[in-house]
Every structure is written in C-alpha cells, then in structure tokens.
Design an enzyme around this catalytic site. Structure first.
Site, PDB file in Angstrom:
ATOM      1  N   CYS A  22     -12.743 -68.109   3.521  1.00 55.31           N
ATOM      2  CA  CYS A  22     -11.458 -68.787   3.356  1.00 55.31           C
ATOM      3  C   CYS A  22     -10.916 -69.241   4.721  1.00 55.31           C
ATOM      4  O   CYS A  22     -11.427 -70.191   5.296  1.00 55.31           O
ATOM      5  CB  CYS A  22     -10.475 -67.892   2.606  1.00 55.31           C
ATOM      6  N   LEU A  23      -9.918 -68.564   5.278  1.00 56.68           N
ATOM      7  CA  LEU A  23      -9.436 -68.924   6.612  1.00 56.68           C
ATOM      8  C   LEU A  23     -10.565 -68.838   7.630  1.00 56.68           C
ATOM      9  O   LEU A  23     -10.590 -69.611   8.598  1.00 56.68           O
ATOM     10  CB  LEU A  23      -8.285 -68.008   7.028  1.00 56.68           C
ATOM     11  N   GLY A  24     -11.512 -67.924   7.411  1.00 56.92           N
ATOM     12  CA  GLY A  24     -12.659 -67.805   8.300  1.00 56.92           C
ATOM     13  C   GLY A  24     -13.510 -69.066   8.324  1.00 56.92           C
ATOM     14  O   GLY A  24     -14.169 -69.359   9.328  1.00 56.92           O
ATOM     15  N   GLU A  42     -16.406 -62.106  -2.420  1.00 56.08           N
ATOM     16  CA  GLU A  42     -16.348 -60.644  -2.454  1.00 56.08           C
ATOM     17  C   GLU A  42     -15.852 -60.115  -3.793  1.00 56.08           C
ATOM     18  O   GLU A  42     -16.175 -58.973  -4.179  1.00 56.08           O
ATOM     19  CB  GLU A  42     -15.468 -60.115  -1.317  1.00 56.08           C
ATOM     20  N   GLU A  56      -1.101 -76.207   9.068  1.00 60.76           N
ATOM     21  CA  GLU A  56      -0.315 -75.003   8.804  1.00 60.76           C
ATOM     22  C   GLU A  56       0.224 -74.415  10.098  1.00 60.76           C
ATOM     23  O   GLU A  56       1.344 -73.891  10.149  1.00 60.76           O
ATOM     24  CB  GLU A  56      -1.176 -73.968   8.078  1.00 60.76           C
ATOM     25  N   GLY A  70      -6.813 -64.918   5.347  1.00 60.96           N
ATOM     26  CA  GLY A  70      -5.519 -64.475   5.842  1.00 60.96           C
ATOM     27  C   GLY A  70      -4.557 -65.653   5.874  1.00 60.96           C
ATOM     28  O   GLY A  70      -4.946 -66.792   5.612  1.00 60.96           O
ATOM     29  N   HIS A 117     -13.760 -66.991  -2.319  1.00 62.69           N
ATOM     30  CA  HIS A 117     -13.790 -65.544  -2.103  1.00 62.69           C
ATOM     31  C   HIS A 117     -14.922 -64.905  -2.912  1.00 62.69           C
ATOM     32  O   HIS A 117     -14.696 -64.386  -4.016  1.00 62.69           O
ATOM     33  CB  HIS A 117     -12.453 -64.924  -2.499  1.00 62.69           C
TER      34      HIS A 117
END
Length: 299
Positions: free
Chosen positions: A130-132, A267, A154, A103, A265
């Site tokens: 990613c952000l996780g 997924e 950020e 995200g 990613h």
C-alpha cells in the site's frame, strides 16, 4: 494436549454428537515446522508504529506463515522510520529483506524512502504494501527517473510532480464508477474491498500469482497514470493494473533480485496452512539473500 487426553471425544459423547476422530496431522506438522526450522532470516519492518507492533499483526502472521512454508524462522527487526531520517542506516546493513507496510500521514515517510533506496541500491529483497508501494514509486521517481521534487499530493499538495495523487474516478468491483475529491470525507472515499487485477505475463508477479490477482484494498491515493511512460522508460515494470488499465496495482524492478510493491493488502488472505504466495516468495528471496550474505550453501 486436550486431544491427546481425549477431551474432544468426551465433549462429543456428552453432547451426543456423532463425529469422526479428529485428524490433526496437518496441525502437528505445522507445529513441528515452527519448532524445528531449518533456516532463519532477519527481516526489517520499517514503519512509524513500531512501538505498537500489534499494528502490524496481519503482516507479522503472514510472514510467519511464509516462514513455515520455507522451513525458516522469521526474525523481525522493527525499525522506526523517523530515526532513519537522521541518516544513520547502519540498522539496515545486516538485513535479509526489507518490508515497508501501509500507513497514513507524512510522519516518518522520508525515512521509509531512505530504506527503500537502500534496498534498491544494495539488492536487498523488498516488499512494499500500500503506502510501501507509493513510497517506492516516489523513491524511484526522485533517484532513477530523475523527476525533480516527486511526491504524493497527500504530503505535498503543491508538488510540481505528483507521481502519486488522488484519482477522482475509478471502476469498482461491479464495474460501477465511483468518485472522490480532495475535500470528500476521508473514510467514504477510500478504494475498498476485493478487486481484480490482471497480471502481465513473464513478470515476477505472474510467477507468484498467475494471470490474475483478487486482493483487498484500503487507500485513497494512486500511482498517477500521467507518469507511466517516464517510469517505464526508466526501467520500472508495471506488472499489474486494474481491469480497465488505469490504476497501477503492482510494480517490479526487473534488474533487482526481488523488488515487488503492491497497492493492495495481501496479508489479509494468508493462513497458517495456506500461506500467501507473495509472502512465500518474499521469504524465499530473503533466505537466498541470507545464504549469500553469510556464504552458506543452499541445502
């Protein structure tokens, strides 16, 4: 149904196509597994787009594919991370695993960090995408490595401890140097596309992937390499890096039942007949957690 009624043979005949009879046995098996699961688990997906679950469609399908592989029905509880910021974590108590997806933007991130902390402290299988992964780094920095006010630039450009930051140079998949700066165009400075990542032996990631990862990326901020030694001394395992060793791609917690977070990613490479091994492992860990939680014997 159309195959059973001979529609495929009719079309081939009308189009004058010479084709062998269709073998749908693999798809029949897949449908059977979907309709007759042997187990089920509850996975919490913690994000800020939970009212628009299509935002997580690729992740949802990757989890379903892994469920088929594990003979397990996947139930997903969509958890609004902003609500977790208020401190009520009761919705996490009966979960078999927690996933924090990618995200952008600051909204809801402190709630995601609370969910990650809960997973780490309570032995709940965790997968960060990613952000996780970046938020898992921040959570660990604040509460385990005791790095005061750790954050990502950020969200807080003035943070005294930017454990996740904008890395200005890196090598792309062809070995060329790419550059970016804080004032660069947002879309044009993302690290994009499939890139290789060597994986350390004797790690959970190695048991999942083997010696190398080749996954797709879509992000701007990275684990700050200036803090690597502090994280490793505090017990975090940096299981995968870019080929030049500068960018951290995979983190693990060795003293946790199953805690993995990745910068890429995975997924996007999952398929119904070939589920992604990272999601297979995550769902398998969730199943173990479920069976331990309800004290059911593993069949």
């Amino acid at each position: 149904m159309l195959h059973e009624q001979g529609m495929d043979e009719l079309l081939c005949r009308e189009l004058n196509l010479q084709a062998k009879s269709a073998d749908l046995s693999m798809w029949d098996k897949l449908v059977y597994e979907l309709e007759h699961p042997q187990h089920e688990v509850m996975i919490g997906m913690v994000g800020k787009y939970v009212d628009l679950t299509e935002s997580y469609k690729s992740l949802i399908e990757a989890l379903r594919h892994a469920g088929i592989h594990n003979h397990t029905k996947i139930n997903i509880r969509y958890i609004d991370s902003e609500r977790l910021e208020q401190g009520n974590l009761e919705c996490l108590h009966d979960l078999d695993a927690i996933l924090v997806p990618g995200g952008f933007g600051k909204r809801g991130t402190e709630g995601k960090i609370k969910a990650i902390k809960y997973a780490r402290e309570n032995g709940v299988p965790y997968l960060g995408i990613c952000l996780g992964m970046q938020l898992a780094v921040i959570e660990f920095a604040r509460h385990v490595a005791k790095i005061e006010a750790a954050n990502i630039t950020e969200f807080d450009p003035e943070t005294p401890n930017p454990v996740v930051a904008l890395i200005t140079e890196w090598l792309d998949r062809e070995g060329k140097i790419e550059k970016r700066a804080a004032d660069s165009d947002l879309g044009g400075t993302m690290r994009l596309g499939s890139q290789k990542c060597p994986v350390k032996p004797n790690t959970l990631a190695h048991s999942i992937y083997g010696s190398e990862v080749n996954e797709r990326h879509r992000h701007r901020y990275e684990f700050n390499p200036e803090y690597r030694s502090q994280f490793e001394e505090a017990g975090m395992l940096l299981a995968g890096t870019s080929p030049d060793g500068k960018l951290v791609e995979i983190i693990e917690l060795p003293d946790h039942p199953w805690f993995v977070a990745v910068q890429f990613h995975p997924e996007f490479k999952s398929k119904p007949l070939n589920s992604h091994p990272l999601f297979q492992g995550f769902v398998a860990a969730a199943l173990v957690r479920h069976q331990e939680r309800v004290q059911m014997p593993v069949s």
